[in-house]
Design a protein around this motif. Structure first.
Motif, PDB file in Angstrom:
ATOM      1  N   HIS A   1      61.498  10.220  39.445  1.00 51.65           N
ATOM      2  CA  HIS A   1      62.578  11.185  39.636  1.00 51.65           C
ATOM      3  C   HIS A   1      62.338  12.367  38.701  1.00 51.65           C
ATOM      4  O   HIS A   1      61.800  12.198  37.600  1.00 51.65           O
ATOM      5  N   ASP A   2      62.728  13.565  39.121  1.00 51.45           N
ATOM      6  CA  ASP A   2      62.488  14.769  38.318  1.00 51.45           C
ATOM      7  C   ASP A   2      63.150  14.721  36.940  1.00 51.45           C
ATOM      8  O   ASP A   2      62.571  15.182  35.955  1.00 51.45           O
ATOM      9  N   THR A   3      64.356  14.173  36.860  1.00 51.55           N
ATOM     10  CA  THR A   3      65.092  14.218  35.594  1.00 51.55           C
ATOM     11  C   THR A   3      65.280  12.850  34.942  1.00 51.55           C
ATOM     12  O   THR A   3      65.647  12.785  33.780  1.00 51.55           O
TER      13      THR A   3
ATOM     14  N   ARG B   1      57.508   8.327  43.729  1.00 45.45           N
ATOM     15  CA  ARG B   1      57.173   9.110  42.543  1.00 45.45           C
ATOM     16  C   ARG B   1      58.358   9.081  41.584  1.00 45.45           C
ATOM     17  O   ARG B   1      59.486   8.812  41.991  1.00 45.45           O
TER      18      ARG B   1
END
Length: 151
Positions: A87-89, A85
């Motif tokens: 990366h968050d940032t 998925r």
């Protein structure tokens, strides 16, 4: 111990090489039963120990070139054992994580691998197994490139 063996069969190098071959055969069969390659096993165990990680870090953890890791991850993704998925940032990076099915497999593999090791080492009592492991670890550590006196 059979003292009628030829001298070469009593040499440490021969015994280590021969047992290494037998252990490799045993381990390869074990992985085959679970439809895994060594690289796939390494990825699953690393994710089980470290949790979700970026693909670059994962490649380092399992000592697989990042370019070769993609096909390893593809096979595990196809089996629904892991997911990739964003990366968050940093949307350019990908995070790899175990799925519930992957976590269940990793948990089962630990017990199955221990049982396979017990089967392979069945000729030795527990104290001898522990001593053998300590001796092999000392030899291994001494031959690591960054070890004092190592290669």
């Amino acid at each position: 111990m059979n003292d009628d063996r030829p001298g070469y069969e009593r040499g440490t190098g021969f015994l280590l090489a021969r047992l290494g071959s037998l252990a490799t055969r045993s381990w390869t069969a074990f992985l085959g039963e679970h439809r895994l390659t060594q690289a796939q096993y390494g990825v699953l165990v690393a994710l089980g120990q470290h949790g979700p990680v970026g693909q670059g870090r994962l490649a380092g953890l399992v000592a697989v070139d990042a370019r070769n890791l993609v096909s390893v991850l593809d096979g595990l993704t196809d089996r629904r054992l892991l997911e990739r998925r964003p990366h968050d940032t940093d949307g350019r990076r990908r995070v790899v994580a175990l799925t519930a099915e992957g976590r269940a497999l990793v948990d089962g593999l630990a017990a199955a691998a221990a049982a396979e090791q017990d089967r392979f080492l069945a000729a030795l009592p527990a104290a001898d197994r522990a001593r053998l492991n300590r001796l092999l670890q000392r030899l291994y550590d001494a031959h690591l490139p960054d070890a004092p006196g190592g290669r």
